[in-house]
Design an enzyme around this catalytic site. Structure first.
Site, PDB file in Angstrom:
ATOM      1  N   TYR A 144     -39.650  50.465 -42.503  1.00  0.00           N
ATOM      2  CA  TYR A 144     -39.038  49.606 -43.393  1.00  0.00           C
ATOM      3  C   TYR A 144     -38.557  48.517 -42.784  1.00  0.00           C
ATOM      4  O   TYR A 144     -37.762  48.689 -41.765  1.00  0.00           O
ATOM      5  CB  TYR A 144     -37.898  50.345 -44.249  1.00  0.00           C
ATOM      6  CG  TYR A 144     -37.320  49.699 -45.427  1.00  0.00           C
ATOM      7  CD1 TYR A 144     -37.712  49.196 -46.375  1.00  0.00           C
ATOM      8  CD2 TYR A 144     -35.806  49.374 -45.223  1.00  0.00           C
ATOM      9  CE1 TYR A 144     -37.095  48.492 -47.257  1.00  0.00           C
ATOM     10  CE2 TYR A 144     -35.250  48.599 -46.091  1.00  0.00           C
ATOM     11  CZ  TYR A 144     -35.826  48.304 -47.154  1.00  0.00           C
ATOM     12  OH  TYR A 144     -35.176  47.609 -47.922  1.00  0.00           O
ATOM     13  N   ASP A 239     -38.661  45.709 -34.699  1.00  0.00           N
ATOM     14  CA  ASP A 239     -37.559  45.686 -35.737  1.00  0.00           C
ATOM     15  C   ASP A 239     -36.298  46.853 -35.358  1.00  0.00           C
ATOM     16  O   ASP A 239     -36.592  47.955 -35.228  1.00  0.00           O
ATOM     17  CB  ASP A 239     -38.014  46.192 -37.132  1.00  0.00           C
ATOM     18  CG  ASP A 239     -36.909  46.055 -38.226  1.00  0.00           C
ATOM     19  OD1 ASP A 239     -35.679  46.071 -37.706  1.00  0.00           O
ATOM     20  OD2 ASP A 239     -37.236  46.299 -39.518  1.00  0.00           O
ATOM     21  N   LYS A 267     -27.113  45.521 -38.363  1.00  0.00           N
ATOM     22  CA  LYS A 267     -26.024  46.480 -38.100  1.00  0.00           C
ATOM     23  C   LYS A 267     -24.903  46.571 -37.212  1.00  0.00           C
ATOM     24  O   LYS A 267     -24.241  45.820 -37.605  1.00  0.00           O
ATOM     25  CB  LYS A 267     -26.818  47.799 -37.933  1.00  0.00           C
ATOM     26  CG  LYS A 267     -28.204  48.341 -38.907  1.00  0.00           C
ATOM     27  CD  LYS A 267     -27.602  48.533 -40.128  1.00  0.00           C
ATOM     28  CE  LYS A 267     -28.965  48.925 -41.143  1.00  0.00           C
ATOM     29  NZ  LYS A 267     -28.551  49.206 -42.319  1.00  0.00           N
TER      30      LYS A 267
END
Length: 429
Positions: A144, A239, A267
């Site tokens: 994702y 990613d 994050k």
């Protein structure tokens, strides 16, 4: 355990917010019941609106690696807020955190700040296409990269099949430029490269997948991607929105010794505030406006409050590298306890773990890609989730989300988690 206040808030929220939540997984649809509304958090604990206390293993989906309300991050915010919360202009703190990121992440020589992991991945993909002059992007089934159109693509009949949109609003034209490969399967990459010669701009991957549960790369897999990208002039993008600064100061690329051309981050670099970044080789990043032709902008990019929190967080991680061994030791203690529980109960499920990330899959077969993760018994996971919640352990409300451990979890909490796991597994068998 009472949840009257959460229930009331959820009923009201559904009148004004689609599904009552601002991100789908929060709705608890995968595990049953209704979501808890969180009121506060401190260290390893969260507290809901009904004043129930939980040891939590989500940590805002990763960024709270030092636990909630970390004193250094709070101090940085306290000092930054009185100066104003937004300028839309350059600040010294942007330079400070950019310098720090470049010093920590092997692949990054220059970095551009954005506002989310999704935006970082979207921008990196656009830059790869603009830099190479090619259109196609390879992603892996089960990985994702946010909700950008190019990433919301379901697998077709096989790795050589062009993707089909799996969300209304994503055009077939966009989908046709996204190719699907199989995680841990280099043959699937070879077939795509052979069938799409000199049209693939980038291969994008979570080096450790976190959105089909925690799935690790097989030995040689990331190295194989690197060599194929070198051979065919394809940009390799990691990613590392989840893994960046969590698995090592330099992320998964430091841990595994494989350097991509670009990295998407998020994050942890915001210390819990909304932030993202993408960066890479100087010659690639200098293709971004205003020095290059690939346009990307954002009024709140480099927001001074987010930069202050992120700089405080990354500084602590940079200065206390022994923290990573502590996090690994804590996570391994939990995982080993769960394995012992399963042995005592004569049940056999799969646990994947690296550093401070892990997943318990309710399947007996090894999990190494999306298809093997999909053999998990999601109904049984839902029952397990509810049993753990009753015992004061707050897990991610989906079988297909990794769990994240913070440095705030101590030995006594590990014992509590392991004991709750035993009782929960026993209750569902």
């Amino acid at each position: 355990m009472q949840n009257h206040r959460s229930q009331s808030l959820f009923e009201e929220a559904q009148q004004f917010i689609p599904g009552g939540v601002n991100s789908p997984v929060r709705a608890f649809r995968a595990v049953g019941g209704n979501p808890l509304f969180i009121k506060s958090a401190k260290g390893a604990y969260v507290y809901d609106e009904d004043d129930n206390q939980y040891i939590e293993l989500i940590n805002s989906w990763g960024p709270m690696i030092l636990g909630h309300r970390n004193p250094a991050v709070e101090q940085a915010l306290t000092e930054a807020i009185p100066h104003s919360v937004s300028y839309g202009a350059p600040t010294a703190k942007e330079v400070d955190i950019a310098r720090l990121i470049v010093s920590m992440v092997p692949s990054i020589e220059k970095v551009r700040m954005v506002n989310s992991g999704t935006e970082a991945a979207m921008s990196a993909a656009r830059l790869a296409r603009g830099y190479t002059g090619r259109d196609k992007l390879v992603k892996f089934e089960g990985c994702y990269h946010g909700h950008g159109d190019s990433f919301l693509i379901a697998a077709g009949s096989g790795a050589m099949t062009m993707g089909e949109p799996n969300s209304p609003g994503v055009t077939k034209g966009t989908a046709q430029d996204t190719l699907l490969a199989t995680f841990n399967d280099l043959d699937s990459i070879d077939r795509l490269i052979k069938s799409n010669p000199e049209t693939i701009a980038t291969i994008m991957i979570e080096p450790v997948a976190g959105n089909m549960g925690c799935v690790l790369p097989n030995e040689g897999f990331l190295e194989g991607l690197r060599s194929r990208c070198n051979e065919h002039d394809i940009l390799l993008i990691f990613d590392e929105v989840m893994t960046g600064f969590r698995l090592a100061p330099g992320g998964a690329q430091e841990l595994y010794g494989v350097t991509p051309d670009m990295s998407a981050l998020g994050k942890i670099i915001g210390g819990g505030l909304p932030v993202g970044a993408y960066g890479g080789k100087k010659e690639v990043m200098d293709y971004v406006s205003p020095v290059g032709p690939v346009y990307q902008a954002g009024t709140l990019s480099g927001n001074p409050i987010a930069m202050a929190a992120g700089f405080a967080m990354l500084t602590q991680l940079q200065n206390h590298k022994s923290l990573y061994q502590q996090l690994t030791n804590t996570t391994e203690a939990i995982v080993n306890g769960i394995k012992e529980n399963m042995k005592r109960l004569n049940v056999s499920y799969t646990i994947n773990q690296v550093g401070s990330m892990f997943s318990l899959f309710f399947t007996e077969q090894p999990v190494f890609d999306f298809q093997s993760a999909s053999t998990s018994d999601t109904k049984l996971f839902g029952a397990y989730f509810q049993e753990m919640l009753k015992r004061g352990i707050y897990l991610a409300p989906s079988q297909f989300e990794a769990l994240f451990i913070s440095s705030a979890i101590d030995e006594a909490m590990v014992e509590t988690i392991v004991r709750a796991n035993y009782d929960s597994l026993k209750a569902i068998h």
